[in-house]
Scaffold this active site. Structure first.
Site, mmCIF file in Angstrom:
data_model
loop_
_atom_site.group_PDB
_atom_site.id
_atom_site.type_symbol
_atom_site.label_atom_id
_atom_site.label_comp_id
_atom_site.label_asym_id
_atom_site.label_seq_id
_atom_site.Cartn_x
_atom_site.Cartn_y
_atom_site.Cartn_z
ATOM 1 N N ARG A 78 16.280 0.564 7.889
ATOM 2 C CA ARG A 78 16.121 1.751 8.727
ATOM 3 C C ARG A 78 15.004 1.503 9.731
ATOM 4 N NH1 ARG A 78 14.901 7.244 5.590
ATOM 5 N NH2 ARG A 78 13.105 5.963 4.963
ATOM 6 N N TYR A 89 6.505 9.261 13.894
ATOM 7 C CA TYR A 89 5.849 10.115 12.909
ATOM 8 C C TYR A 89 4.459 9.595 12.591
ATOM 9 C CZ TYR A 89 4.390 11.671 8.301
ATOM 10 O OH TYR A 89 3.630 12.141 7.256
ATOM 11 N N ILE A 149 4.658 20.051 -0.356
ATOM 12 C CA ILE A 149 3.280 19.825 -0.798
ATOM 13 C C ILE A 149 2.458 21.096 -0.626
ATOM 14 C CG2 ILE A 149 1.235 18.372 -0.538
ATOM 15 C CD1 ILE A 149 3.112 16.276 0.735
ATOM 16 N N PHE A 176 -0.983 21.380 6.660
ATOM 17 C CA PHE A 176 0.197 20.601 6.306
ATOM 18 C C PHE A 176 1.288 20.671 7.365
ATOM 19 C CE2 PHE A 176 -1.317 21.613 1.903
ATOM 20 C CZ PHE A 176 -1.443 20.310 1.436
ATOM 21 N N ASN A 211 3.262 8.270 -1.104
ATOM 22 C CA ASN A 211 4.561 8.951 -1.173
ATOM 23 C C ASN A 211 4.598 10.023 -2.256
ATOM 24 O OD1 ASN A 211 4.963 6.365 0.234
ATOM 25 N ND2 ASN A 211 7.080 7.025 0.326
ATOM 26 N N SER A 250 -1.381 10.592 6.509
ATOM 27 C CA SER A 250 -0.304 9.822 5.883
ATOM 28 C C SER A 250 -0.668 8.350 5.802
ATOM 29 C CB SER A 250 0.981 9.985 6.700
ATOM 30 O OG SER A 250 1.970 9.067 6.284
ATOM 31 N N LYS A 290 0.479 11.173 13.349
ATOM 32 C CA LYS A 290 -0.575 11.386 12.359
ATOM 33 C C LYS A 290 -1.860 10.688 12.781
ATOM 34 C CE LYS A 290 1.265 14.065 9.248
ATOM 35 N NZ LYS A 290 0.701 15.394 8.938
ATOM 36 N N ASP A 340 4.684 29.993 13.812
ATOM 37 C CA ASP A 340 4.779 28.587 14.215
ATOM 38 C C ASP A 340 3.371 28.119 14.564
ATOM 39 O OD1 ASP A 340 5.084 26.193 15.868
ATOM 40 O OD2 ASP A 340 7.212 26.690 15.936
ATOM 41 N N ARG A 356 6.687 1.258 -2.525
ATOM 42 C CA ARG A 356 5.805 2.347 -2.137
ATOM 43 C C ARG A 356 4.925 2.757 -3.311
ATOM 44 N NH1 ARG A 356 7.588 0.669 1.828
ATOM 45 N NH2 ARG A 356 8.593 1.741 3.582
#
Length: 340
Positions: A294, A151, A14, A83, A181, A127, A155, A61, A233
């Site tokens: 998952r 994850y 992105i 990002f 997504n 997200s 966020k 980093d 999604r």
């Protein structure tokens, strides 16, 4: 003078498309990226795609406060699009400490460097995963947040950090974009999604199966409460996501503090529907098999994006067919991905 935007993770999927969007609209762009999940060759492709080069690119980093300080000292940064983060749901379940270290720690390091150098305008890449296993769709910015995996929790934690710093510093202007997504690629075929190793996201895996790089796709569960039992999604073209971030930069000064917006199409697509659409776009079969669910996945995530349309007069313009066609173009022109 043109506004200068620092893009963290600017060589990523992105981030690279957003750099092109910014360059095409007259911004100067400085990139920081450690290439943990990106190729440095992307930087040259950004310049080719946009027909003009980045202002600068730094191998940094985002957790390295000293190195970030040098970047801010070297450039007159007006605003930041953040990002740089780890982003795979499954991997986050297996390696949660690394996700908190990179996503939350990196955001805190960035905020410290920004404040030290007098930069207080930020677009944060959040997200839709913060909403978790939602009971009511589509999701508005006021829907309850209940992240189901590390994850997503990182966020949401970053959003909480941003909320707190905005209360402390009245000069802060922050937009957190909860996009759904992102898929597709730049229509030129020069830029696209090429994750290091085995893809964790659906579209790049489908593309690699179609082009012959992988044998078959695993569909994680077909017993969800959705029309065909597979996860649903809200897929959004990466160029729409990039455009949304560029438009957000222009609206940072609308009001102080933290504001949150969804970026999505409002249309839900199941895994099986996406496979069918990609098969049509590519003319190639996508062998697949159903396996167990998952950990951390949810049944459906679909956006209500009316708030951003009302606030900015902006909406997405690219449909699922364009997403699949552009992703396939990138895959066929780059069958082995970017050079490593």
């Amino acid at each position: 003078m043109p506004e200068t935007v620092l893009v963290t993770g600017g060589a990523g999927f992105i981030g690279s498309h957003t750099c092109v969007e910014l360059l095409d609209h007259g911004y100067e762009v400085v990139v920081v990226d450690n290439h943990a999940n990106s190729s440095p060759h992307v930087l040259d492709r950004i310049a080719k795609t946009a027909s003009r080069p980045l202002t600068a690119a730094h191998l940094v980093d985002v957790r390295d406060r000293e190195a970030l300080g040098h970047v801010f000292a070297a450039h007159r940064i007006d605003s930041v699009i953040h990002f740089a983060a780890r982003k795979a749901v499954g991997e986050s379940v297996e390696r949660p400490v690394e996700y908190y270290d990179t996503n939350v720690g990196g955001t805190c390091a960035l905020l410290s460097a920004m404040h030290e150098h007098g930069v207080h305008r930020l677009v944060f890449s959040s997200s839709c995963s913060v909403y978790g296993d939602a009971r009511t769709l589509p999701l508005t910015e006021h829907s309850p947040v209940a992240p189901t995996n590390p994850y997503a929790r990182t966020k949401l934690m970053c959003e909480r950090v941003l909320e707190d710093i905005c209360e402390l510093l009245p000069q802060m202007r922050v937009l957190a974009l909860r996009y759904f997504n992102p898929v597709g690629a730049h229509p030129s075929g020069l830029l696209g999604e090429d994750p290091c190793g085995v893809p964790d996201n659906l579209m790049p895996y489908v593309a690699q199966v179609a082009v012959g790089r992988r044998e078959r796709l695993s569909v994680f569960g077909d017993d969800y409460p959705t029309p065909d039992g597979t996860g649903v999604r809200d897929y959004i073209h990466v160029m729409d996501v990039a455009e949304g971030h560029r438009v957000a930069v222009g609206h940072l000064d609308d009001s102080p503090g933290l504001r949150v917006f969804n970026l999505g199409t409002g249309a839900g697509t199941s895994v099986l529907e996406l496979i069918a659409a990609f098969t049509e776009a590519s003319g190639r079969p996508v062998p697949h098999q159903v396996v167990d669910r998952r950990p951390g996945d949810v049944a459906a995530l679909v956006a209500d994006a009316s708030a951003v349309a009302e606030a900015w007069g902006w909406t997405t313009t690219r449909d699922l067919a364009a997403m699949c066609a552009d992703a396939w173009r990138f895959q066929t022109l780059n069958p082995d991905g970017y050079p490593r």
